[in-house]
Design a protein around this motif. Structure first.
Motif, mmCIF file in Angstrom:
data_model
loop_
_atom_site.group_PDB
_atom_site.id
_atom_site.type_symbol
_atom_site.label_atom_id
_atom_site.label_comp_id
_atom_site.label_asym_id
_atom_site.label_seq_id
_atom_site.Cartn_x
_atom_site.Cartn_y
_atom_site.Cartn_z
ATOM 1 N N LEU A 138 3.921 23.408 -6.467
ATOM 2 C CA LEU A 138 4.254 22.009 -6.192
ATOM 3 C C LEU A 138 3.934 21.655 -4.738
ATOM 4 C CD1 LEU A 138 7.691 21.593 -8.024
ATOM 5 C CD2 LEU A 138 5.450 20.782 -8.778
ATOM 6 N N HIS A 139 4.233 22.586 -3.851
ATOM 7 C CA HIS A 139 3.938 22.370 -2.430
ATOM 8 C C HIS A 139 2.441 22.133 -2.231
ATOM 9 C CE1 HIS A 139 4.082 22.807 1.914
ATOM 10 N NE2 HIS A 139 3.160 23.753 1.838
ATOM 11 N N LYS A 140 1.628 22.908 -2.931
ATOM 12 C CA LYS A 140 0.182 22.767 -2.812
ATOM 13 C C LYS A 140 -0.280 21.405 -3.334
ATOM 14 C CE LYS A 140 -4.189 24.991 -4.098
ATOM 15 N NZ LYS A 140 -4.828 26.104 -4.862
ATOM 16 N N MET A 141 0.317 20.939 -4.422
ATOM 17 C CA MET A 141 -0.036 19.631 -4.970
ATOM 18 C C MET A 141 0.263 18.520 -3.957
ATOM 19 S SD MET A 141 1.280 19.714 -8.917
ATOM 20 C CE MET A 141 0.802 21.011 -10.061
ATOM 21 N N VAL A 142 1.418 18.604 -3.324
ATOM 22 C CA VAL A 142 1.801 17.584 -2.344
ATOM 23 C C VAL A 142 0.859 17.637 -1.144
ATOM 24 C CG1 VAL A 142 3.609 16.786 -0.785
ATOM 25 C CG2 VAL A 142 4.212 17.606 -3.066
ATOM 26 N N ALA A 143 0.583 18.845 -0.651
ATOM 27 C CA ALA A 143 -0.287 18.994 0.520
ATOM 28 C C ALA A 143 -1.699 18.508 0.222
ATOM 29 C CB ALA A 143 -0.311 20.456 0.962
ATOM 30 N N GLU A 144 -2.232 18.894 -0.938
ATOM 31 C CA GLU A 144 -3.583 18.457 -1.291
ATOM 32 C C GLU A 144 -3.645 16.954 -1.519
ATOM 33 O OE1 GLU A 144 -5.225 22.561 -3.456
ATOM 34 O OE2 GLU A 144 -4.586 20.855 -4.673
ATOM 35 N N GLY A 145 -2.607 16.394 -2.139
ATOM 36 C CA GLY A 145 -2.568 14.956 -2.357
ATOM 37 C C GLY A 145 -2.524 14.196 -1.044
ATOM 38 N N ALA A 146 -1.699 14.663 -0.111
ATOM 39 C CA ALA A 146 -1.601 14.014 1.200
ATOM 40 C C ALA A 146 -2.923 14.100 1.943
ATOM 41 C CB ALA A 146 -0.478 14.651 2.015
ATOM 42 N N ALA A 147 -3.591 15.246 1.852
ATOM 43 C CA ALA A 147 -4.882 15.412 2.523
ATOM 44 C C ALA A 147 -5.929 14.476 1.925
ATOM 45 C CB ALA A 147 -5.345 16.866 2.405
ATOM 46 N N ALA A 148 -5.899 14.304 0.601
ATOM 47 C CA ALA A 148 -6.858 13.412 -0.055
ATOM 48 C C ALA A 148 -6.678 11.966 0.386
ATOM 49 C CB ALA A 148 -6.702 13.524 -1.576
ATOM 50 N N LEU A 149 -5.454 11.625 0.809
ATOM 51 C CA LEU A 149 -5.164 10.265 1.243
ATOM 52 C C LEU A 149 -5.272 10.111 2.757
ATOM 53 C CD1 LEU A 149 -2.087 9.483 -1.040
ATOM 54 C CD2 LEU A 149 -4.510 9.075 -1.482
ATOM 55 N N GLY A 150 -5.708 11.161 3.433
ATOM 56 C CA GLY A 150 -5.891 11.093 4.875
ATOM 57 C C GLY A 150 -4.601 11.077 5.662
ATOM 58 N N MET A 151 -3.519 11.556 5.083
ATOM 59 C CA MET A 151 -2.243 11.590 5.792
ATOM 60 C C MET A 151 -2.221 12.784 6.743
ATOM 61 S SD MET A 151 0.260 10.643 2.542
ATOM 62 C CE MET A 151 1.729 10.494 3.569
ATOM 63 N N LYS A 152 -1.770 12.558 7.966
ATOM 64 C CA LYS A 152 -1.744 13.624 8.967
ATOM 65 C C LYS A 152 -0.753 14.721 8.604
ATOM 66 C CE LYS A 152 -3.184 10.649 12.801
ATOM 67 N NZ LYS A 152 -2.844 10.118 14.152
ATOM 68 N N GLU A 153 0.322 14.333 7.961
ATOM 69 C CA GLU A 153 1.360 15.295 7.586
ATOM 70 C C GLU A 153 1.892 14.955 6.206
ATOM 71 O OE1 GLU A 153 5.381 17.321 9.514
ATOM 72 O OE2 GLU A 153 4.717 15.343 10.173
ATOM 73 N N ALA A 154 2.013 15.951 5.358
ATOM 74 C CA ALA A 154 2.515 15.725 4.003
ATOM 75 C C ALA A 154 4.024 15.487 4.036
ATOM 76 C CB ALA A 154 2.202 16.920 3.115
ATOM 77 N N PRO A 155 4.520 14.546 3.256
ATOM 78 C CA PRO A 155 5.973 14.368 3.150
ATOM 79 C C PRO A 155 6.635 15.628 2.614
ATOM 80 C CG PRO A 155 4.811 12.486 2.220
ATOM 81 C CD PRO A 155 3.778 13.546 2.470
ATOM 82 N N GLN A 156 7.887 15.832 2.960
ATOM 83 C CA GLN A 156 8.656 16.960 2.436
ATOM 84 C C GLN A 156 9.131 16.624 1.031
ATOM 85 O OE1 GLN A 156 9.596 20.221 3.739
ATOM 86 N NE2 GLN A 156 9.940 20.237 1.533
ATOM 87 N N ALA A 157 8.830 17.489 0.088
ATOM 88 C CA ALA A 157 9.227 17.266 -1.303
ATOM 89 C C ALA A 157 10.485 18.056 -1.632
ATOM 90 C CB ALA A 157 8.098 17.671 -2.247
ATOM 91 N N PHE A 158 11.292 17.483 -2.517
ATOM 92 C CA PHE A 158 12.498 18.130 -3.030
ATOM 93 C C PHE A 158 12.539 17.968 -4.542
ATOM 94 C CE2 PHE A 158 13.747 17.727 1.342
ATOM 95 C CZ PHE A 158 14.693 18.712 1.573
ATOM 96 N N VAL A 159 13.085 18.960 -5.215
ATOM 97 C CA VAL A 159 13.345 18.885 -6.655
ATOM 98 C C VAL A 159 14.859 18.883 -6.836
ATOM 99 C CG1 VAL A 159 13.138 20.058 -8.884
ATOM 100 C CG2 VAL A 159 11.212 20.084 -7.287
ATOM 101 N N TYR A 160 15.353 18.012 -7.726
ATOM 102 C CA TYR A 160 16.796 17.974 -7.950
ATOM 103 C C TYR A 160 17.120 17.854 -9.435
ATOM 104 C CZ TYR A 160 16.594 12.839 -8.491
ATOM 105 O OH TYR A 160 16.325 11.570 -8.922
ATOM 106 N N ASN A 161 18.305 18.290 -9.780
ATOM 107 C CA ASN A 161 18.780 18.258 -11.169
ATOM 108 C C ASN A 161 19.077 16.812 -11.556
ATOM 109 O OD1 ASN A 161 20.038 18.516 -13.626
ATOM 110 N ND2 ASN A 161 21.458 20.122 -12.976
#
Length: 268
Positions: A87-110
């Motif tokens: 999941l971390h890789k998906m967020v990082a790759e998605g942020a990079a594809a959008l030209g974001m300097k830093e990927a947002p921090q992701a959380f999973v919750y119940n």
């Protein structure tokens, strides 16, 4: 694809966002002029009191966001290289594809069965993405990429910026305008989700999944049949529901992301 949010932003978001910006700017300007005129004719103590009230409201908002952040860190699962690295890789790759300097921090919750995702800003590290456990269980990887891309879109498009939302605030007095603007923003983020995912079937079924919510039926979904339901929505009742809703109908969103995908060049 060289990502530029200006080229991806949905026309309805541009239209309603501009209207809200104009109205908001005019109202704020009038309020400042009135405040200055009032200050010239009355005691500055009243002006100081107004400023104090504004500061108190800001402080309450700050404390609220700080408490939410503390709860999130203590109760949700932080996604990273050592925790759900896929999941971390998906967020990082998605942020990079959008030209974001830093990927947002992701959380999973119940989510206790609720399927959803959210983009938000808080104190400290301001950009976050929340993913529900039900969403992760029901979606395949490309569908998850679409959802992550959609939430990244809110950050990339500046939907959560304090300044722009403050400027828009007075325009909320106009009936139905803020809801229309919200629907336009969602359509923009669906486009961003597709750009990150680049799988039209997964993008459309990810949206349909919000209506279906079944992991068992996930692979069997037919987005074309679901899209066709849009033409069966009662016109009057459907219109009334639409103008009050902050989100477009899911049937319409499935249709819209397909139309957008048809305008883009094939993935290299």
């Amino acid at each position: 694809m060289d990502f530029r949010i200006s080229k991806v932003r949905h026309p309805k978001e541009k239209l309603y966002g501009t209207v809200m910006l104009v109205i908001g700017t005019l109202v704020w300007a009038a309020a400042i002029i009135a405040l200055v005129a009032f200050a010239m004719m009355h005691s500055l103590a009243i002006i100081a009191m107004i400023v104090l009230y504004i500061a108190i409201l800001w402080f309450i908002s700050f404390v609220g966001r700080a408490l939410v952040r503390a709860y999130m860190i203590g109760h949700y699962v932080m996604v990273g290289e050592q925790q759900f690295p896929h999941l971390h890789k998906m967020v990082a790759e998605g942020a990079a594809a959008l030209g974001m300097k830093e990927a947002p921090q992701a959380f999973v919750y119940n989510s206790s069965g609720v399927m959803n995702a959210m983009a938000l800003t808080l104190v400290g590290r301001t950009r976050y993405i929340w993913l529900t456990s039900q969403l992760i269980d029901a979606d395949n990887d490309d569908q998850i990429r679409f959802v992550i891309g959609h939430e990244l879109g809110h950050h990339a498009a500046g939907h959560l910026g304090t300044a722009v939302n403050l400027l828009h605030l007075p325009a909320y007095i106009v009936p139905f305008l803020a809801a229309a603007y919200s629907r336009g923003r969602e359509l923009t983020c669906d486009r961003v989700g597709f750009i990150v995912c680049r799988n039209l079937q997964a993008s459309r079924t990810a949206l349909q999944m919000l209506a279906c919510g079944s992991a068992k039926l996930n692979a069997q979904m037919n987005p074309t049949a679901f899209e066709a339901q849009e033409h069966k929505v009662p016109s009057i009742a459907g219109f009334v529901l639409h103008i009050f809703s902050l989100y477009p109908r899911l049937t319409r969103r499935v249709e819209a992301v397909g139309q957008f995908a048809g305008k883009l060049p094939p993935k290299a």
